[in-house]
Design an enzyme around this catalytic site. Structure first.
Site, PDB file in Angstrom:
ATOM      1  N   ARG A  44     -35.734 -14.315  11.609  1.00 30.10           N
ATOM      2  CA  ARG A  44     -35.782 -13.791  10.239  1.00 30.10           C
ATOM      3  C   ARG A  44     -36.729 -12.584  10.143  1.00 30.10           C
ATOM      4  O   ARG A  44     -36.445 -11.598   9.490  1.00 30.10           O
ATOM      5  CB  ARG A  44     -36.180 -14.902   9.245  1.00 30.10           C
ATOM      6  CG  ARG A  44     -36.330 -14.425   7.823  1.00 30.10           C
ATOM      7  CD  ARG A  44     -36.249 -15.526   6.757  1.00 30.10           C
ATOM      8  NE  ARG A  44     -36.641 -16.850   7.181  1.00 30.10           N
ATOM      9  CZ  ARG A  44     -37.890 -17.281   7.330  1.00 30.10           C
ATOM     10  NH1 ARG A  44     -38.911 -16.482   7.085  1.00 30.10           N
ATOM     11  NH2 ARG A  44     -38.129 -18.524   7.721  1.00 30.10           N
ATOM     12  N   TYR A  96     -23.731  -0.231 -10.727  1.00 25.74           N
ATOM     13  CA  TYR A  96     -22.899  -1.231 -10.052  1.00 25.74           C
ATOM     14  C   TYR A  96     -23.035  -2.609 -10.727  1.00 25.74           C
ATOM     15  O   TYR A  96     -24.146  -3.030 -11.074  1.00 25.74           O
ATOM     16  CB  TYR A  96     -23.310  -1.305  -8.569  1.00 25.74           C
ATOM     17  CG  TYR A  96     -22.646  -2.431  -7.840  1.00 25.74           C
ATOM     18  CD1 TYR A  96     -21.291  -2.369  -7.531  1.00 25.74           C
ATOM     19  CD2 TYR A  96     -23.350  -3.578  -7.488  1.00 25.74           C
ATOM     20  CE1 TYR A  96     -20.659  -3.413  -6.895  1.00 25.74           C
ATOM     21  CE2 TYR A  96     -22.722  -4.625  -6.842  1.00 25.74           C
ATOM     22  CZ  TYR A  96     -21.375  -4.537  -6.552  1.00 25.74           C
ATOM     23  OH  TYR A  96     -20.756  -5.579  -5.919  1.00 25.74           O
ATOM     24  N   ASP A 167     -28.937   4.334  -5.009  1.00 29.54           N
ATOM     25  CA  ASP A 167     -27.878   3.554  -4.373  1.00 29.54           C
ATOM     26  C   ASP A 167     -26.853   4.567  -3.863  1.00 29.54           C
ATOM     27  O   ASP A 167     -26.106   5.164  -4.630  1.00 29.54           O
ATOM     28  CB  ASP A 167     -27.250   2.589  -5.388  1.00 29.54           C
ATOM     29  CG  ASP A 167     -26.163   1.716  -4.759  1.00 29.54           C
ATOM     30  OD1 ASP A 167     -25.577   2.127  -3.739  1.00 29.54           O
ATOM     31  OD2 ASP A 167     -25.891   0.632  -5.313  1.00 29.54           O
TER      32      ASP A 167
HETATM   33  C1  LIG Z   1     -20.587  -3.187  -3.407  1.00 27.29           C
HETATM   34  C2  LIG Z   1     -21.755  -2.445  -3.961  1.00 27.29           C
HETATM   35  C3  LIG Z   1     -23.029  -3.029  -3.994  1.00 27.29           C
HETATM   36  C4  LIG Z   1     -23.300  -4.459  -3.553  1.00 27.29           C
HETATM   37  O1  LIG Z   1     -23.052  -4.639  -2.194  1.00 27.29           O
HETATM   38  P1  LIG Z   1     -22.632  -6.055  -1.566  1.00 27.29           P
HETATM   39  O2  LIG Z   1     -22.608  -5.746  -0.112  1.00 27.29           O
HETATM   40  O3  LIG Z   1     -21.295  -6.421  -2.130  1.00 27.29           O
HETATM   41  O4  LIG Z   1     -23.677  -7.037  -1.946  1.00 27.29           O
HETATM   42  C5  LIG Z   1     -24.082  -2.266  -4.495  1.00 27.29           C
HETATM   43  N1  LIG Z   1     -23.878  -1.015  -4.950  1.00 27.29           N
HETATM   44  C6  LIG Z   1     -22.667  -0.424  -4.934  1.00 27.29           C
HETATM   45  C7  LIG Z   1     -22.510   0.956  -5.461  1.00 27.29           C
HETATM   46  C8  LIG Z   1     -21.555  -1.125  -4.450  1.00 27.29           C
HETATM   47  O5  LIG Z   1     -20.358  -0.535  -4.454  1.00 27.29           O
END
Ligand SMILES: *Cc1c(COP(=O)(O)O)cnc(C)c1O
Length: 377
Positions: A44, A96, A167
């Site tokens: 971990r 998101y 993001d």
């Molecule tokens: C899919 C997505 C996430 C979350 O990712 P997961 O791998 O599904 O947990 C976060 N931000 C954006 C823009 C996404 O498209």
């Protein structure tokens, strides 16, 4: 090195000269009885295969530190673990859905405030309070593909003592490197373009700050949402073709968008920068291209369900970034958790569709869209 080279050659220290890294599955590692230390102790906290992937993730973003998590949401949760009681985060209303759920359902009990703003372009110094600790940005936004000026947000946030988190799932480091534009942290759902084959969930965090990196190491150990050695290995391999996939997906998306814009079965077509000359200029200045997601509306008289049923190639499913084209209906799928008013405020109409362009031949995709438009009249 250019990113095509980094994606393939970031790891050069393979045992036995093997051109791909081994998968180390050990959950625990032998320690020196005198010091209690070793290169690794327990999976971990860290393991050689995940460490290799983390080297690749950092290299792609030109970052000092990279971290791999079990999902994109585990990565976002690790980033939110930086927050302290009383802190406030500014986010775009179109953020998101999983991030929206985290803020909407988990912030209050933790003494945190999430302030959703309709448009980050309108953000000014007055929007920051002493409690504002973070601005969380997605650019281009989903599914409106609105563009946010990352350099401007970074200047505003840093003047107010707040962190900027981007993001970067839609762009990936191939098209946009947020840390070079002033962001403190880049997070990605590696499930999407990085993995690229719709068969693996993963998340990535990169940063140049040693202090934030120490907190991410703590989040891996204390929250525990780390990526397994198998999936770390698979992601290392998937990333090698990331620049190639994005190049093909993006060029096909541009051809499809041009075709849709001319088609009388189609209403609005949205691409990063399509909203205004200003956003086009910003996209151009901070990203190497528009990416491979297109949002569009059907014209009046074209039946949405009939169109989606008639499609033979794009799969009707959530998610994006894979080699196969996917199409979804944000109002009932990805953005269903938002109220109709909130959706309207964020520019997400009930007729909007989002297409994630894959690597199929572009002529086949266009022919398929055309026959489905004809079937839906
Ligand atoms: C899919 C997505 C996430 C979350 O990712 P997961 O791998 O599904 O947990 C976060 N931000 C954006 C823009 C996404 O498209």
């Amino acid at each position: 090195m250019r990113i095509e080279t980094t994606a393939v050659q970031a790891l050069r220290d393979h045992e036995h000269g093997a051109v791909v890294p081994p998968i180390h599955l050990a959950s625990t590692f032998e320690l020196d009885p005198a010091t209690g230390e070793g290169d690794f102790a327990y999976q971990r906290g860290g393991n050689p295969t995940r460490a290799q992937l983390e080297t690749v993730l950092a290299a792609l973003d030109g970052a000092a530190h990279g971290f791999a998590f079990a999902t994109g949401m585990a990565a976002t949760a690790a980033v939110f673990s930086l927050l302290r009681t009383g802190d406030e985060v500014i986010l775009p209303a179109s953020v998101y859905g999983g991030t929206y759920r985290f803020v909407d359902q988990l912030f209050e009990a933790r003494g945190l405030t999430g302030r959703f703003v309709p448009d980050l372009a309108d953000l000014t110094a007055d929007d920051f309070t002493p409690a504002t600790r973070m601005v969380f940005v997605e650019t281009p936004a989903n599914p409106t593909l609105r563009v946010t000026d990352l350099r401007r947000i970074a200047a505003l946030a840093h003047a107010a003592g707040a962190l900027v988190v981007v993001d970067n799932t839609f762009m990936t480091p191939v098209l946009q490197r947020p840390l070079e534009l002033g962001a403190d942290i880049a997070v990605q759902s590696a499930t999407k373009y990085l993995a690229g084959h719709s068969d693996l969930l993963a998340g990535a965090v990169t940063t140049n700050s040693d202090e934030i990196a120490a907190s991410m190491t703590l989040a891996q150990k204390a929250l525990g949402g780390v990526l397994s050695p198998f999936d770390s290995y698979r992601l290392i391999q998937d990333i090698k073709t990331l620049p190639l996939r994005i190049a093909r997906q993006q060029s096909s998306a541009q051809a499809i968008a041009a075709h849709l814009a001319e088609h009388d079965a189609v209403g609005r077509v949205l691409l990063p920068g399509s909203l205004s000359a200003d956003e086009a200029r910003i996209q151009e200045s901070q990203a190497a291209g528009p990416g491979a997601i297109i949002s569009f509306e059907l014209a009046d008289g074209v039946d949405r369900v009939a169109f989606l049923r008639a499609l033979r190639l794009p799969v009707y499913a959530v998610s994006l970034g894979g080699v196969e084209s996917l199409i979804c209906h944000p109002a009932t799928m990805t953005h269903e958790a938002m109220s109709p008013q909130a959706r309207a405020d964020a520019g997400i109409s009930d007729e909007l569709l989002r297409l994630s362009v894959g690597i199929e031949h572009v002529d086949d995709l266009i022919a398929d869209l055309d026959q489905a438009f004809a079937a839906a009249r």
